[in-house]
Design an enzyme around this catalytic site. Structure first.
Site, PDB file in Angstrom:
ATOM      1  CG  HIS A   1      13.499 -12.377 -16.709  1.00  0.00           C
ATOM      2  ND1 HIS A   1      14.831 -12.394 -16.379  1.00  0.00           N
ATOM      3  CD2 HIS A   1      13.351 -13.269 -17.716  1.00  0.00           C
ATOM      4  CE1 HIS A   1      15.455 -13.251 -17.158  1.00  0.00           C
ATOM      5  NE2 HIS A   1      14.579 -13.804 -17.982  1.00  0.00           N
ATOM      6  CD  GLU A   2       9.768 -14.041 -19.589  1.00  0.00           C
ATOM      7  OE1 GLU A   2       9.883 -13.916 -20.829  1.00  0.00           O
ATOM      8  OE2 GLU A   2      10.458 -14.841 -18.940  1.00  0.00           O
TER       9      GLU A   2
ATOM     10  CG  HIS B   1      13.506 -11.905 -22.345  1.00  0.00           C
ATOM     11  ND1 HIS B   1      14.858 -12.049 -22.536  1.00  0.00           N
ATOM     12  CD2 HIS B   1      13.192 -12.732 -21.317  1.00  0.00           C
ATOM     13  CE1 HIS B   1      15.333 -12.917 -21.666  1.00  0.00           C
ATOM     14  NE2 HIS B   1      14.346 -13.338 -20.914  1.00  0.00           N
TER      15      HIS B   1
END
Length: 77
Positions: free
Chosen positions: A13-14, A17
């Site tokens: 997820h990170e 980003h």
């Protein structure tokens, strides 16, 4: 406590980003963390952006960065 699978999800997820943030118009990512803090399981930090007025491309980049985390989960997991 996060399990190994949970940590992997947070990491993807990170990373999503950060990767999208690197590719779009706007400040570059400078740090990605999977250490839980407050109500967040991880964080991606971007360079400071001192501009007061954003261009259309920068606004679209911000939206893409926000969605990049969830998109990375869908692709990778």
């Amino acid at each position: 406590r996060l399990t190994g699978g949970d940590l992997r999800t947070v990491a993807y997820h990170e990373l999503g980003h950060a990767l999208v943030g690197y590719l779009v118009d706007g400040p570059d990512p400078v740090l990605v963390s999977t250490i839980p803090t407050g109500n967040s399981l991880g964080r991606t930090f971007f360079e400071e952006d001192a501009r007061v007025v954003a261009t259309r491309e920068q606004m679209l980049g911000r939206a893409a960065r926000v969605l990049g985390g969830r998109a990375a989960e869908e692709v990778a997991l």
